[in-house]
Every structure is written in structure tokens, then in C-alpha cells.
Scaffold this motif. Structure first.
Motif: not given
Length: 572
Positions: A279-294, A308-318
């Protein structure tokens, strides 16, 4: 041995002597009967063998229970019914004879000789090796009802694993049975904490069943139905709705706070959205914080692209679809590559549509890309490659790469493609044909359909530049305009194995072959013709260990014990 021991064993020992699997011998000529042996029970009355097994009264292992597939090889005298070694319902037969759950309680035997004769287990015959031997038998029965497939023997229910029960369990005093007959209040966890589930088909306590998979977690979150053991996940659906599988490790993604986020392309009220709920989704993929390992991104369909989205080094994203509608990542308004995977990072795509980009739509450099049930859809004009991989591991399963500038370019990378369609790629401004294999590119393509790709630089489908390539295309349906490949011009670097491969003169000939092989496509999915006088793709593929068990749809099984149809789709 005591008189009591002789009374409890004598007649049963005689009646099972030929079926030596039911006896345990000791010094001094004393035999102790294995009363858990299947030969101890009357055929058709109380069969202790689990489903899928039959009784061989001459076999010692597994209490005489052997797989049904071995039934025809059992000697007639060892069959549980008929022959000279099977239980009998004749009046002079020792063993249960009445109601299926009526068990003998006492048996007496007296002899006039110290030499015991050999008594066969046939319905009517008795053979004695000495004379002046007589046998009197008295049998009393109890009408006590016991759980199905239980066996009477000496055991202590305080020890469910009483060794006297063999592979069964002590379910009551002096009574063995399978896990379906465990005492009230007892479960397989009481038998062994490592096998807490009861498999009703075999009667055994096992690590897990589909309905009792509580033991499965961590690196083995899935219950394998065949082995009843916990195994790594290989599909996102195995982890549950809205969850993803880290296939590289075989574990499910975490679903703790700050590891799961919702995204739906929008330009409205974006600052107020938390991304924590649908009900309250982010508007863009780049809004997602990728602080957690997965991190799992649950992407929702929208008329507005989520960027778009750039997956940072050593991170795992689905990135997985959230609703029934397939969401789209569209790079038309993005300068550069819409999706990128950096060193030691992993990106999983599940049910995602990807369109347009500059140079490439997905670029992987030093990481891993796993795509399941996804769709690269170009317009035949944009020259972007669907995938550009450098020192990357790529896996594409049940996916479509259609009308892109090219399917993929690989350098020092590995790709595995299963059950996928690579069709109609090639644009006027494309730099290379569908596949561009640079130095040390490795590819394994199986059960896929590769067709109608345009000629670019004199090659329509497989192009090799440099050296060190190792490419295997098997069980696939491939048709293209000559030259189909240049990978074997100097030395063999591409191998076609099984499947159907056609190199034709022009696009008109390609269209003709496609009409012979396939029905009219539906949403770019080509289903092989089946049922006519000639089915060109039938019996052209041979399944091998490691090949997929299901086709592009994930529903039609690929035969493993006989030839199958080549290509991504099995027939309807």
C-alpha cells in the motif's frame, strides 16, 4: 533355553526354518525367531510390508520385505502365497488364521525325539528327516484388535526404537508397528529428533514430508518428496509467496525488517512512501536501501517505469513480481544500462519484463545473474543486447529474449540456458548476431528454441571472436540463415548434441521450416507440432542428468526414460 522360551519359539521356528531370513542362529543349535519378519504373517490378513513392497519369506534383510519391482524374481517356494514356502490357511498351519487383526498368543509343541525334522511351509506337505517324531500343536487366539500392520513380538513401548522390532517401532507392549501406529501422544520426534515426520506410504519416520517440513530451514529449506530429506532450494516458489531463493547458496532470502521492499513506478507522493508494504511502495528501484546483505524487491506493475538499479559490490538482490501482472523495467528514458551487477554481487530476476537500453539492458561485471520466467522484449530497432557479461556467471531459465539487438555477449563468462526462446533478434544497427562469444566464453544451452535471428556480419546465430570458447547446444530446436555459426571455422568450439539444427539459405526458408516444426506462436512461445504424420521435433532430444525436468511452462514434464521433443516447449 528355558521351557518358556521353547514354548514361545518352537513351532514358529519349525514353520519358518526354510525361510531362514526369519531365524537367528546361536551356538548349540538354538534358533530365535524374528517375529517382525513378514513371513510370520498370513498373506491377506495382516501384511507388515509397507506400500510398494511385497513379502519374500526367504529374504533376511528388511524383515523379508522387497520392492514390488522384484516380485517376479521371487522363487515360487518363497512367495507369501502358494509354493512350498508361503504362509497357509490350512488347519494344520502355524500362524494367524482368523480375523486380520487376530494374533496368536500361545503355541505349544512336544516331540518324541531329540532330532527335529524339517517341516516345509507348503499348504499340505510335511517331510521328516528322522522317524518316530511326532508333533502336537495347540493354538489359542486372542481377539484383541491392534493397529493395522502391527506385529506381535517382545518389545518395551518405553523404547520406541526397541531393536526387537527391526525397522518398525514398539507401539505397545510386545507389539511392533509403523509410524502410523505410534502410541497416543507420541510422534516421530520421540523416535528421533532428526526424523520428526511420519511418511505414511513407507511407515517410516523421516526427516520431512511435504506436509511436515518443519525440519527444513537454513541452507536446506526444501523437502525433497522422493528422498524425504531437506535439500537446498532451486526455485523461488519453493520459499513461499513473495519470497526468493538465493539459488547460489540454496537458502531462502530473509524476510526480516529492512530486507523486503515494495516498488511500483510512480511520480506521485513519492516522499511519503515507506516501501514496507504494497500500500506504500517506493516509486523507483533506486529508492530501495541496499544496506542488508540480501534484499528482496517485490516489484508491482505500473504504467510508469520504476527506473533502473545497480546492485552494489558484494550485495545480493532479488527482484520478483508482486502481483499477477508482470512488471516492467524499461530503460528507454535511462542514459546507459538500466540494470547492472557489480563484482561479487548476485541479482535474481523472476517474472520480470525488461525493455530497451543503451548498449545493453542488463550488464554483469564480475558478479552473477540468474533469470527465471523473465522476458527481454525489444522492438527490432533498438540495438541493445539483452545481456552483456564480463567475468560473470549467467543462468537463464524458462525465459524469452525476443527482438533485441542481440541476445547476449560473453567474455570470460559462463552461461547456462534452459527451456528458453531466443528468437527474432538482430537490428539494423546491431554490432553482432544473437550470440557473441568472446575469449574464454563458456555456454551450455539445453531444451531451448533458437530461431529467426537476423544475419549480422555474415553470421545469424553463433559468433565466436578470439579463442578458448566451449559451447554445447543440446536437445534444442535451432534454425537460421547461413551462416549459422563461425565458431568451428578454425577449430571445434561449438558442439551440437541431439536436437534439430537447420541452416537454410534465406529468411523465406526459415519461415518454411518454422511452419513445419511449430504451431503458430502465442506470445512468442512456439509449441511443436504433434499428432500429424510427421512431427519433426519428436524423439529428437534425449534427457540426461542435469537437464530440466519440466518445460518452458513449468508444467509439462520432459520424459527422462525415453526420447522427447527438442526445443523449449513440449507439445500440448
Amino acid at each position: 533355553m528355558s521351557e518358556l522360551g521353547l514354548r514361545g519359539l518352537g513351532v514358529r521356528t519349525l514353520s519358518l526354518l526354510l525361510g531362514g531370513g526369519a531365524l537367528i542362529g546361536f551356538a548349540g543349535g538354538c534358533f530365535i525367531t524374528n517375529t517382525a519378519h513378514c513371513g510370520y504373517h498370513e498373506n491377506g490378513a495382516d501384511n507388515p510390508c509397507p506400500a510398494g513392497f511385497v513379502c519374500n519369506v526367504c529374504a533376511a534383510d528388511n524383515n523379508g520385505c522387497v520392492p514390488e519391482g522384484e516380485a517376479d524374481s521371487i522363487d515360487p517356494q518363497c512367495r507369501e502365497s502358494g509354493g512350498t514356502a508361503g504362509p497357509t490357511t490350512e488347519p494344520d498351519t502355524v500362524g494367524p488364521t482368523g480375523d486380520p487383526t487376530t494374533l496368536p498368543t500361545t503355541t505349544e509343541m512336544t516331540t518324541d525325539s531329540t532330532t527335529i525334522g524339517v517341516t516345509s511351509m507348503g499348504p499340505t506337505s510335511t517331510t521328516e528327516t528322522t522317524t518316530e517324531t511326532t508333533t502336537e500343536t495347540t493354538t489359542e487366539t486372542s481377539t484383541t484388535q491392534v493397529p493395522e500392520t502391527t506385529i506381535e513380538t517382545m518389545c518395551d513401548p518405553a523404547n520406541l526404537n526397541d531393536p526387537n522390532c527391526g525397522e518398525q517401532y514398539c507401539v505397545a507392549e510386545d507389539q511392533c508397528g509403523w509410524c502410523t501406529s505410534l502410541p497416543e501422544g507420541k510422534t516421530c520426534s520421540d523416535v528421533d529428533v532428526n526424523t520428526p515426520a511420519c511418511d505414511e506410504a513407507s511407515g517410516k519416520c523421516v526427516e520431512c514430508t511435504p506436509d511436515e517440513a518443519q525440519q527444513c530451514s537454513g541452507d536446506t529449506p526444501v523437502c525433497d518428496e522422493a528422498s524425504h530429506t531437506c535439500v537446498p532450494c532451486t526455485e523461488h516458489a519453493q520459499c513461499g509467496t513473495g519470497k526468493a531463493c538465493d539459488i547460489f547458496e540454496g537458502s531462502c532470502f530473509p524476510d526480516t525488517p529492512n530486507t523486503v521492499f515494495f516498488v511500483q513506478g510512480s511520480k506521485t507522493d513519492c516522499q511519503a512512501k515507506t516501501g514496507l508494504t504494497a500500500d506504500s511502495p517506493f516509486c523507483k528501484l533506486t529508492d530501495v536501501p541496499l544496506d542488508a546483505p540480501k534484499v528482496t524487491i517485490r516489484l508491482m506493475a505500473s504504467a510508469t517505469a520504476p527506473g533502473g538499479l545497480a546492485v552494489p559490490q558484494d550485495k545480493v538482490v532479488a527482484i520478483i513480481k508482486e502481483t499477477q501482472a508482470v512488471p516492467e523495467i524499461n530503460g528507454q528514458d535511462i542514459i546507459g544500462t538500466p540494470v547492472s551487477v557489480n563484482a561479487n554481487a548476485r541479482l535474481y530476476l523472476s517474472w520480470i519484463k525488461l525493455r530497451f537500453g543503451q548498449g545493453s539492458i542488463v550488464k554483469c561485471a564480475g558478479g552473477s545473474l540468474w533469470a527465471h520466467d523473465s522476458f527481454w522484449d525489444g522492438n527490432g530497432i533498438n540495438a541493445a543486447r539483452a545481456i552483456d557479461a564480463s567475468a560473470c556467471k549467467v543462468s537463464v531459465h524458462r525465459s524469452r529474449i525476443i527482438r533485441c539487438g542481440a541476445a547476449m555477449q560473453l567474455a570470460n563468462s559462463e552461461v547456462r540456458i534452459e527451456n528458453s526462446f531466443i528468437v527474432d533478434n538482430g537490428a539494423l544497427t546491431a554490432q553482432h548476431p544473437a550470440f557473441n562469444f568472446l575469449t574464454n566464453a563458456k555456454a551450455h544451452i539445453t531444451y531451448s528454441t533458437i530461431a529467426r535471428n537476423q544475419v549480422v556480419n555474415s553470421v545469424s546465430t553463433f559468433n565466436c571472436v578470439g579463442n578458448g570458447q566451449d559451447i554445447v547446444v543440446r536437445n534444442s530446436a535451432v534454425v537460421g540463415v547461413a551462416k549459422l555459426t563461425n565458431c568451428n571455422d578454425i577449430d571445434p568450439r561449438l558442439e551440437f548434441e541431439n536436437g534439430r539444427f537447420e541452416e537454410v539459405a534465406d529468411t523465406a526458408a526459415v519461415t518454411s521450416v518454422m511452419g513445419q516444426w511449430f504451431n503458430a506462436p502465442i506470445q512468442d512461445v512456439y509449441t511443436p507440432k504433434n499428432g500429424g504424420n510427421v512431427d519433426p521435433l519428436e524423439d529428437m532430444a534425449t534427457w540426461a542428468e542435469g537437464d530440466p525436468l519440466l518445460d518452458f511452462t513449468g508444467m509439462a514434464a520432459i520424459p527422462t526414460d525415453e526420447p522427447s521433443f527438442a526445443g523449449a516447449r513440449q507439445p500440448l
